[in-house]
Enzyme design. Structure first.
Site, PDB file in Angstrom:
ATOM      1  N   GLY A   5      96.817  -2.941  61.092  1.00  0.00           N
ATOM      2  CA  GLY A   5      96.495  -4.096  61.927  1.00  0.00           C
ATOM      3  C   GLY A   5      95.514  -4.986  61.223  1.00  0.00           C
ATOM      4  O   GLY A   5      95.122  -4.724  60.077  1.00  0.00           O
ATOM      5  N   LYS A  34      91.772   4.686  63.868  1.00  0.00           N
ATOM      6  CA  LYS A  34      91.798   3.381  63.211  1.00  0.00           C
ATOM      7  C   LYS A  34      90.672   3.300  62.208  1.00  0.00           C
ATOM      8  O   LYS A  34      89.500   3.472  62.560  1.00  0.00           O
ATOM      9  CB  LYS A  34      91.665   2.296  64.286  1.00  0.00           C
ATOM     10  CG  LYS A  34      91.583   0.905  63.737  1.00  0.00           C
ATOM     11  CD  LYS A  34      91.825  -0.126  64.825  1.00  0.00           C
ATOM     12  CE  LYS A  34      93.254  -0.061  65.310  1.00  0.00           C
ATOM     13  NZ  LYS A  34      93.671  -1.233  66.075  1.00  0.00           N
ATOM     14  N   ASP A  40      91.995 -11.667  69.523  1.00  0.00           N
ATOM     15  CA  ASP A  40      93.207 -11.377  68.758  1.00  0.00           C
ATOM     16  C   ASP A  40      94.317 -10.823  69.661  1.00  0.00           C
ATOM     17  O   ASP A  40      94.922  -9.810  69.354  1.00  0.00           O
ATOM     18  CB  ASP A  40      92.887 -10.392  67.628  1.00  0.00           C
ATOM     19  CG  ASP A  40      93.992 -10.370  66.569  1.00  0.00           C
ATOM     20  OD1 ASP A  40      94.833 -11.303  66.572  1.00  0.00           O
ATOM     21  OD2 ASP A  40      94.032  -9.422  65.769  1.00  0.00           O
TER      22      ASP A  40
END
Ligand SMILES: *[C@@H]1O[C@H](CO)[C@@H](O)[C@H](O)[C@H]1NC(C)=O
Ligand SMILES: *[C@@H]1O[C@H](CO)[C@@H](O)[C@H](O)[C@H]1NC(C)=O
Ligand SMILES: *[C@@H]1O[C@H](CO)[C@@H](O)[C@H](O)[C@H]1NC(C)=O
Ligand SMILES: *[C@@H]1O[C@H](CO)[C@@H](O)[C@H](O)[C@H]1NC(C)=O
Ligand SMILES: *[C@@H]1O[C@H](CO)[C@@H](O)[C@H](O)[C@H]1NC(C)=O
Ligand SMILES: *[C@@H]1O[C@H](CO)[C@@H](O)[C@H](O)[C@H]1NC(C)=O
Ligand SMILES: *[C@@H]1O[C@H](CO)[C@@H](O)[C@H](O)[C@H]1NC(C)=O
Length: 788
Positions: free
Chosen positions: A509, A531, A626
């Protein structure tokens, strides 16, 4: 709302079900619970998903019962505590560990759903027959909803001697209405108004099987056969012949409707739950006694019942038939000589009434009957039929027009008068009478109009094409993980172990790379998404921890939950719950996985809810910065959850760099980013608008492989909207509710206005998406695309 979202969910499951289809163990264990909304589930479904036990919307809250969940037109077939006030959304239904099934809604007292179970409940189950059953520890059924029918009986269910069905207030309002159907001990199946004795004068339908012995029952078979059996099992009466489709494509339901007629319905599961009436106790809408309240009578106009007040009477409550009519003058005194009130006698012809006369004269004429009532101070009305005059007091009940009956109701009507006019007999009462007729007709017509509107709206729900395949609801272990847990701090070594040294990469991402991992949390093995943040600014430990605390406190069903983090040396990692169904973009842009319209509407609302929470409802306002379909993940129930929120602050100050991936197109990025204007929550609203259009059209915001005029989604949608061709933006083969589609498009266009202040807030967006507020036409953006 819950009903609808539930439906959306149910129908959403269908499109990826084959992957997970397996017989569901429908045993409901002790400790399970339901809530109407938000967290957790609102119903326990039967193995095939056809029936559900749980909360359904009722009034301004929720009721508890069994409903047909597998068809778009969700139908309640059994209700618990039917006349109790609806419970609020905070209520919960709990199968307690000590074996009670209770409805908790503090500060109200707990209500037992299974009232007469003499034994402790060990488990419960929603069966595919529509029967909700509870078991004791020997697995014997100790209670079942089939034994306590409310409005309906289902295939395999009986109405045994002594039992009654009661109509509902209306199709959508479950409390007890005004009609009943009783299986009497004399073998007769009879319909009466509620609150009347079980005697012939009150009945309006009967099976004419009295004398067939005690223990006669009404039965419904799988082929739609509705019949009565006597105690030795002989069929003593067929209400219909049966022989309809008996495969599991069709289900049957017999129900006493709110209009007092009982009907056999079929639902075609292979035709989107198409419901039809295949038998009804009568086609005469005026047959049910008491449909029209006191002092009014029922007239069948084009197969619809209309209630008309007696001459000289007006409705007690405008538009409410059952409330009946009252005199338009006070009849305290019937002395007609005081100069203020005069009387006349007016007539309602060809009407039949309950007979409760106090005096009867035979061999008389109508004029004599008029006079007899006129001169009798106690007489308020008289029935004249075939030379017989019966004087009555008010109220008159169970009136209906019957053109084959020559009975005339003669009503004493008061008229104001300041001078002593001679008494007059009005044999031509048509003016006043006619006006009442018109009024009632108008009311009637507006009611019919409303009914049609309701039908259209419910019709809109019958859009999802794949209804009858289900995914199982989350298991108990998932429920446990919903307990509030603050994010846990992990060491880098732990993360390495968790991800097996970053073996399985599942995504990349804007903030970094995502890996799959497993971790033990609260004694449960849990799959997680780890992540690794790449571009994060050199924040000190305190800021990072602070940020983690804020994110960790952000709990919403439409936000991906942060379970833990790692801040170890230069390593910054975040541990999220793993979303089995990938991202919204995977779902939308993979033709086989594409959700149906109804699901997409719900997904849009999910995202809006998540964003609204970030903007307005959590402790610290969070601007996501985002929002895009790749950042919206789909959980196992097909519910959308926003991820990566709160990360914008952790990035390098040069935030615009994050968005270079979509340079050259407007993509999801609000114009103010490019213009170096201050960025507010309205930037998220812009991005949401783009995502919304993607959800509507199931295509990416920019797709250069399409024709030039179609390549940029928002331009294309706007053009189609301008041209009045909104229907063209969805595939031709897709069934959508065009009104709803247009509504969604307009919301999308509002969101992507160039001027941030003109964009609606997320709260407004959600209200618009839910259809709660009117949506103005979006301003004509002449400079619509000038800022590209
Ligand atoms: C369902 O689960 C219960 C308890 O977990 C178990 O006792 C029962 O045997 C299961 N039934 C089926 C059909 O798997
Ligand atoms: C009817 O059924 C009840 C309970 O099943 C039973 O006690 C009663 O004896 C039966 N009556 C007749 C007449 O069969
Ligand atoms: C049930 O009906 C059958 C056939 O009409 C009759 O022979 C039988 O006696 C009935 N049973 C009772 C308990 O009335
Ligand atoms: C009922 O449904 C099941 C599973 O969908 C199917 O296997 C079975 O053949 C159906 N039975 C009938 C009578 O259609
Ligand atoms: C439902 O079935 C009836 C007849 O059984 C048919 O006329 C009607 O078109 C069907 N409706 C839908 C939406 O399929
Ligand atoms: C009552 O209604 C009748 C017509 O139905 C009318 O003629 C009469 O004047 C009304 N009386 C009063 C007191 O309003
Ligand atoms: C109509 O009036 C009856 C009796 O007054 C009342 O019980 C009922 O709630 C009313 N219905 C509506 C829809 O207002």
């Amino acid at each position: 709302m819950v009903a609808i979202s539930f439906l959306f969910l149910v129908c959403f499951f269908s499109f990826h079900l084959h992957a997970v289809a397996q017989p569901r163990n429908s045993t409901i264990r002790l400790g399970s619970s339901l809530t109407p909304t938000t967290t957790g589930k609102s119903a326990w479904l039967s193995p095939s998903g056809l029936y559900g036990f749980g909360f359904y919307p009722q009034g301004n809250g929720y009721g508890v019962g069994v409903f047909l969940a597998g068809v778009p037109q969700r139908t309640v077939v059994w209700t618990a505590n039917r006349d109790a006030p609806p419970v609020p959304r905070t209520a919960s239904l709990v199968l307690t560990t000590d074996g009670r099934l209770i409805l908790q809604s503090p500060p109200r007292r707990d209500v037992y759903i299974v009232t007469d179970a003499s034994q402790k409940i060990a488990a419960a189950s929603m069966l595919d027959t529509g029967n909700f059953v509870v078991f004791n520890s020997d697995e014997d059924i100790i209670w079942q909803s089939f034994q306590y029918p409310t409005t309906s009986i289902l295939q395999g269910q009986h109405l045994s001697a002594g039992m009654e069905l009661f109509s509902s207030v209306s199709e959508t309002d479950q409390p007890t209405g005004i009609f009943r159907l009783k299986m009497q001990h004399d073998g007769n199946l009879v319909q009466y108004p509620v609150d009347t004795p079980d005697t012939a004068p009150y009945s309006y339908w009967s099976s004419f099987t009295d004398g067939k012995g005690d223990n006669v029952s009404l039965n419904l078979d799988n082929d739609g056969h509705l019949y009565m059996l006597n105690s030795t099992g002989f069929n003593i009466k067929d209400l219909n012949t049966g022989g309809y489709d008996d495969t599991n494509r069709t289900i049957y339901l017999m129900k006493i409707d709110s209009d007092g007629i009982f009907r056999l319905y079929s639902y075609r599961l292979d035709r989107n739950g198409n419901r039809s009436v295949i038998w009804s106790s009568t086609s005469d809408k005026c047959a049910p006694k008491g449909l029209c309240g006191l002092n009014s009578y029922c007239v069948d106009v084009d197969r619809e019942a209309n209630c008309i007040c007696l001459p000289g009477f007006a409705p007690v409550i405008e538009g409410n038939f059952t409330a009946g009519c009252e005199r338009n003058f006070s009849s305290d005194s019937c002395k007609s000589d005081d100069g203020t009130i005069q009387y006349t006698i007016q007539a309602a012809e060809n009407t039949v009434w309950e007979d409760n006369g106090y005096s009867e004269v035979t061999s008389t004429t109508r004029e004599e009957c008029d006079t007899a009532c006129y001169e009798d101070c106690n007489c308020e009305a008289a029935m004249f039929n075939d030379g017989k005059c019966t004087k009555q007091r008010l109220p008159l009940r169970y009136g209906r027009r019957d053109l084959s009956n020559s009975n005339i109701a003669l009503i004493k009507v008061g008229i104001y008068s300041s001078i002593n006019e001679p008494r007059k007999h009005a044999d031509e009462p048509k003016d006043g009478n006619g006006k009442v007729h018109t009024d009632i007709l108008i009311i009637g017509l507006s009611l019919i109009g409303f009914a049609i509107m309701v039908l259209v709206i419910s019709g809109a729900l019958i859009l999802c094409s794949r209804v009858f395949r289900y995914k199982r609801f989350s298991t108990d272990s998932n429920i446990r993980l919903c307990e509030i847990v603050a994010p846990i701090s992990f060491s880098f070594a732990e993360i390495v172990a968790m991800t097996d040294n970053f073996q399985e990469e599942i995504g990349k991402g804007s903030f970094g790379t995502v890996f799959k991992g497993t971790v033990m949390l609260n004694g449960l093995t849990k799959v997680v998404a780890v992540k690794r943040l790449d571009n994060i600014s050199n924040q000190g430990e305190r800021e990072f921890q602070n940020e983690m605390r804020i994110i960790g406190r952000t709990h919403h069903r439409n936000l991906v939950r942060l379970l833990g983090y790692c801040h170890d040396g230069a390593n910054r990692l975040l541990i999220y719950e793993y979303m089995i169904n990938g991202s919204l973009s995977d779902v939308l842009f993979t033709p086989e996985r594409r959700p149906c319209w109804i699901d997409r509407v719900e997904i849009a609302r999910d995202v809006a809810r998540g964003l609204l929470y970030l903007h307005e409802e959590c402790e610290t306002q969070i601007i996501h910065c985002d929002i895009k379909s790749q950042n919206i993940l789909m959980d196992e129930n097909g519910e959308a959850k926003i991820s990566d929120f709160g990360l914008a602050k952790l990035l390098k100050p040069d935030q615009t760099k994050t968005f270079t991936g979509i340079r050259g197109t407007r993509g999801y990025v609000a114009p103010e980013w490019h213009r170096k204007l201050p960025v507010t929550v309205k930037a998220d609203v812009y991005s949401f608008g783009i995502v919304l259009l993607e959800i509507i059209c199931c295509r990416r915001s920019v797709n250069w492989s399409l024709k030039d005029e179609e390549a940029v989604l928002e331009e294309w949608v706007y053009d189609r909207y301008q041209a009045g061709e909104v229907g063209k933006i969805v595939g031709e083969d897709e069934e959508v509710d065009i009104k709803q589609l247009e509504r969604m498009v307009i919301v999308g266009l509002w969101c992507i206005l160039d001027e941030p202040t003109l964009r609606p807030s997320m709260k407004k967006v959600l209200l618009m998406l839910e259809g709660t507020v009117e949506i103005p036409i979006p301003p004509c953006p002449t400079s619509f695309f000038s800022s590209i």
